[in-house]
Motif scaffolding. Sequence first.
Motif, PDB file in Angstrom:
ATOM      1  N   VAL A 122     -24.448 -34.334 -55.338  1.00  0.00           N
ATOM      2  CA  VAL A 122     -23.178 -35.075 -55.364  1.00  0.00           C
ATOM      3  C   VAL A 122     -23.136 -36.114 -54.248  1.00  0.00           C
ATOM      4  CG1 VAL A 122     -20.661 -34.909 -55.254  1.00  0.00           C
ATOM      5  CG2 VAL A 122     -21.973 -33.181 -56.515  1.00  0.00           C
ATOM      6  N   PRO A 123     -23.293 -35.736 -52.973  1.00  0.00           N
ATOM      7  CA  PRO A 123     -23.262 -36.780 -51.938  1.00  0.00           C
ATOM      8  C   PRO A 123     -24.458 -37.727 -52.029  1.00  0.00           C
ATOM      9  CG  PRO A 123     -23.767 -34.644 -50.955  1.00  0.00           C
ATOM     10  CD  PRO A 123     -23.389 -34.397 -52.393  1.00  0.00           C
ATOM     11  N   GLN A 124     -25.608 -37.222 -52.482  1.00  0.00           N
ATOM     12  CA  GLN A 124     -26.772 -38.095 -52.623  1.00  0.00           C
ATOM     13  C   GLN A 124     -26.506 -39.189 -53.657  1.00  0.00           C
ATOM     14  OE1 GLN A 124     -29.952 -35.365 -53.496  1.00  0.00           O
ATOM     15  NE2 GLN A 124     -30.357 -34.953 -51.342  1.00  0.00           N
ATOM     16  N   ALA A 125     -25.898 -38.827 -54.775  1.00  0.00           N
ATOM     17  CA  ALA A 125     -25.586 -39.817 -55.812  1.00  0.00           C
ATOM     18  C   ALA A 125     -24.570 -40.827 -55.287  1.00  0.00           C
ATOM     19  CB  ALA A 125     -25.055 -39.124 -57.066  1.00  0.00           C
ATOM     20  N   ARG A 126     -23.542 -40.330 -54.607  1.00  0.00           N
ATOM     21  CA  ARG A 126     -22.520 -41.225 -54.058  1.00  0.00           C
ATOM     22  C   ARG A 126     -23.143 -42.224 -53.084  1.00  0.00           C
ATOM     23  NH1 ARG A 126     -19.293 -37.493 -52.387  1.00  0.00           N
ATOM     24  NH2 ARG A 126     -20.081 -37.467 -50.264  1.00  0.00           N
ATOM     25  N   HIS A 127     -24.009 -41.729 -52.177  1.00  0.00           N
ATOM     26  CA  HIS A 127     -24.652 -42.618 -51.208  1.00  0.00           C
ATOM     27  C   HIS A 127     -25.597 -43.600 -51.890  1.00  0.00           C
ATOM     28  CE1 HIS A 127     -22.799 -40.560 -47.924  1.00  0.00           C
ATOM     29  NE2 HIS A 127     -23.442 -39.429 -48.153  1.00  0.00           N
ATOM     30  N   ALA A 128     -26.315 -43.144 -52.921  1.00  0.00           N
ATOM     31  CA  ALA A 128     -27.235 -44.037 -53.644  1.00  0.00           C
ATOM     32  C   ALA A 128     -26.463 -45.168 -54.318  1.00  0.00           C
ATOM     33  CB  ALA A 128     -28.046 -43.245 -54.670  1.00  0.00           C
ATOM     34  N   SER A 161     -18.583 -39.179 -57.612  1.00  0.00           N
ATOM     35  CA  SER A 161     -18.483 -37.808 -57.097  1.00  0.00           C
ATOM     36  C   SER A 161     -17.918 -36.856 -58.141  1.00  0.00           C
ATOM     37  CB  SER A 161     -17.600 -37.772 -55.844  1.00  0.00           C
ATOM     38  OG  SER A 161     -18.209 -38.450 -54.787  1.00  0.00           O
ATOM     39  N   GLU A 162     -16.854 -37.270 -58.813  1.00  0.00           N
ATOM     40  CA  GLU A 162     -16.228 -36.408 -59.815  1.00  0.00           C
ATOM     41  C   GLU A 162     -17.157 -36.162 -61.001  1.00  0.00           C
ATOM     42  OE1 GLU A 162     -13.544 -34.657 -59.596  1.00  0.00           O
ATOM     43  OE2 GLU A 162     -12.910 -35.487 -57.684  1.00  0.00           O
ATOM     44  N   LEU A 163     -17.811 -37.209 -61.489  1.00  0.00           N
ATOM     45  CA  LEU A 163     -18.672 -37.057 -62.667  1.00  0.00           C
ATOM     46  C   LEU A 163     -19.905 -36.215 -62.361  1.00  0.00           C
ATOM     47  CD1 LEU A 163     -18.476 -40.598 -64.323  1.00  0.00           C
ATOM     48  CD2 LEU A 163     -17.071 -38.562 -64.763  1.00  0.00           C
ATOM     49  N   VAL A 164     -20.521 -36.431 -61.208  1.00  0.00           N
ATOM     50  CA  VAL A 164     -21.696 -35.636 -60.844  1.00  0.00           C
ATOM     51  C   VAL A 164     -21.282 -34.188 -60.581  1.00  0.00           C
ATOM     52  CG1 VAL A 164     -23.569 -35.338 -59.164  1.00  0.00           C
ATOM     53  CG2 VAL A 164     -23.010 -37.628 -60.021  1.00  0.00           C
ATOM     54  N   THR A 165     -20.154 -33.996 -59.907  1.00  0.00           N
ATOM     55  CA  THR A 165     -19.661 -32.636 -59.668  1.00  0.00           C
ATOM     56  C   THR A 165     -19.440 -31.899 -60.979  1.00  0.00           C
ATOM     57  OG1 THR A 165     -18.635 -33.225 -57.556  1.00  0.00           O
ATOM     58  CG2 THR A 165     -17.773 -31.270 -58.680  1.00  0.00           C
ATOM     59  N   ASN A 166     -18.822 -32.559 -61.946  1.00  0.00           N
ATOM     60  CA  ASN A 166     -18.601 -31.928 -63.250  1.00  0.00           C
ATOM     61  C   ASN A 166     -19.918 -31.549 -63.913  1.00  0.00           C
ATOM     62  OD1 ASN A 166     -15.853 -32.066 -63.032  1.00  0.00           O
ATOM     63  ND2 ASN A 166     -15.604 -33.767 -64.455  1.00  0.00           N
ATOM     64  N   ALA A 167     -20.892 -32.438 -63.869  1.00  0.00           N
ATOM     65  CA  ALA A 167     -22.191 -32.138 -64.488  1.00  0.00           C
ATOM     66  C   ALA A 167     -22.866 -30.956 -63.789  1.00  0.00           C
ATOM     67  CB  ALA A 167     -23.086 -33.372 -64.450  1.00  0.00           C
ATOM     68  N   VAL A 168     -22.786 -30.927 -62.462  1.00  0.00           N
ATOM     69  CA  VAL A 168     -23.400 -29.840 -61.702  1.00  0.00           C
ATOM     70  C   VAL A 168     -22.701 -28.515 -61.998  1.00  0.00           C
ATOM     71  CG1 VAL A 168     -23.682 -28.941 -59.350  1.00  0.00           C
ATOM     72  CG2 VAL A 168     -24.328 -31.310 -59.879  1.00  0.00           C
ATOM     73  N   ARG A 169     -21.376 -28.523 -62.014  1.00  0.00           N
ATOM     74  CA  ARG A 169     -20.621 -27.277 -62.194  1.00  0.00           C
ATOM     75  C   ARG A 169     -20.635 -26.754 -63.626  1.00  0.00           C
ATOM     76  NH1 ARG A 169     -15.399 -28.325 -58.417  1.00  0.00           N
ATOM     77  NH2 ARG A 169     -16.483 -27.983 -56.456  1.00  0.00           N
ATOM     78  N   HIS A 170     -20.612 -27.659 -64.598  1.00  0.00           N
ATOM     79  CA  HIS A 170     -20.393 -27.214 -65.973  1.00  0.00           C
ATOM     80  C   HIS A 170     -21.598 -27.365 -66.900  1.00  0.00           C
ATOM     81  CE1 HIS A 170     -16.242 -26.773 -64.840  1.00  0.00           C
ATOM     82  NE2 HIS A 170     -16.192 -28.034 -64.477  1.00  0.00           N
ATOM     83  N   ALA A 171     -22.612 -28.110 -66.482  1.00  0.00           N
ATOM     84  CA  ALA A 171     -23.726 -28.354 -67.398  1.00  0.00           C
ATOM     85  C   ALA A 171     -25.070 -27.866 -66.875  1.00  0.00           C
ATOM     86  CB  ALA A 171     -23.816 -29.844 -67.716  1.00  0.00           C
ATOM     87  N   ALA A 172     -25.130 -27.401 -65.643  1.00  0.00           N
ATOM     88  CA  ALA A 172     -26.414 -27.076 -65.019  1.00  0.00           C
ATOM     89  C   ALA A 172     -27.211 -26.035 -65.792  1.00  0.00           C
ATOM     90  CB  ALA A 172     -26.194 -26.613 -63.581  1.00  0.00           C
ATOM     91  N   LEU A 173     -26.539 -25.095 -66.428  1.00  0.00           N
ATOM     92  CA  LEU A 173     -27.253 -24.053 -67.162  1.00  0.00           C
ATOM     93  C   LEU A 173     -28.117 -24.644 -68.279  1.00  0.00           C
ATOM     94  CD1 LEU A 173     -27.722 -21.030 -67.435  1.00  0.00           C
ATOM     95  CD2 LEU A 173     -25.780 -20.950 -69.014  1.00  0.00           C
ATOM     96  N   LEU A 174     -27.589 -25.631 -68.988  1.00  0.00           N
ATOM     97  CA  LEU A 174     -28.330 -26.271 -70.073  1.00  0.00           C
ATOM     98  C   LEU A 174     -28.988 -27.581 -69.650  1.00  0.00           C
ATOM     99  CD1 LEU A 174     -25.869 -25.732 -73.065  1.00  0.00           C
ATOM    100  CD2 LEU A 174     -27.919 -24.426 -72.486  1.00  0.00           C
TER     101      LEU A 174
END
Length: 171
Positions: free
Chosen positions: A37-43, A68-81
């Motif tokens: 999340v912070p890496q994407a924001r900084h990039a 930050s919000e979009l990456v956080t959502n992907a990390v929290r809700h999609a990481a399993l798949l």
Amino acid sequence: MEIVGSVPPEPGAAPPRGPVAYEGVWRFTAPALDTSVPQARHAVRDLLAHQRVPAPDDLVQNLLLIVSELVTNAVRHAALLSPEIAVEVSIGPDWVRVAVEDNHPYRPKALMADQGRTGGRGLLLVQTIAEEEGGVYDVQHTASGGKVVWAALPLAAARAGLTATSLPPLR
């Protein structure tokens, strides 16, 4: 995390309306981990600065909040798949679009505020920012069965009239 470069314009695309050296499309991938999340924001912040995108500070801050919000959502809700996510930044002469792609098929919706919850309002925040800035946001399915969640905001010179149809397709 490294941004790998820009993609040239589509063949047959209309030529730019003038010298806009900051235009392009950049895409990078990251593991579906909280540290992304912070890496994407900084990039994204560094890319906008490097390309000298003529965006006021408040617009840049809003774009970074959206990332930050979009990456956080992907990390929290999609990481399993989707153990890896992709972030794409598209910059046109009058707009900036950020998109996050994952391989999870669920198409999220912006939830109304629930005073009893401390989370779950990320997409509502993205939608609100996009609307207040005169931009757009959407969720689209990918050919591979996943999804892309994106938001596009107009640059200062074009703060009104941005529609999803005025943007080129996602790559």
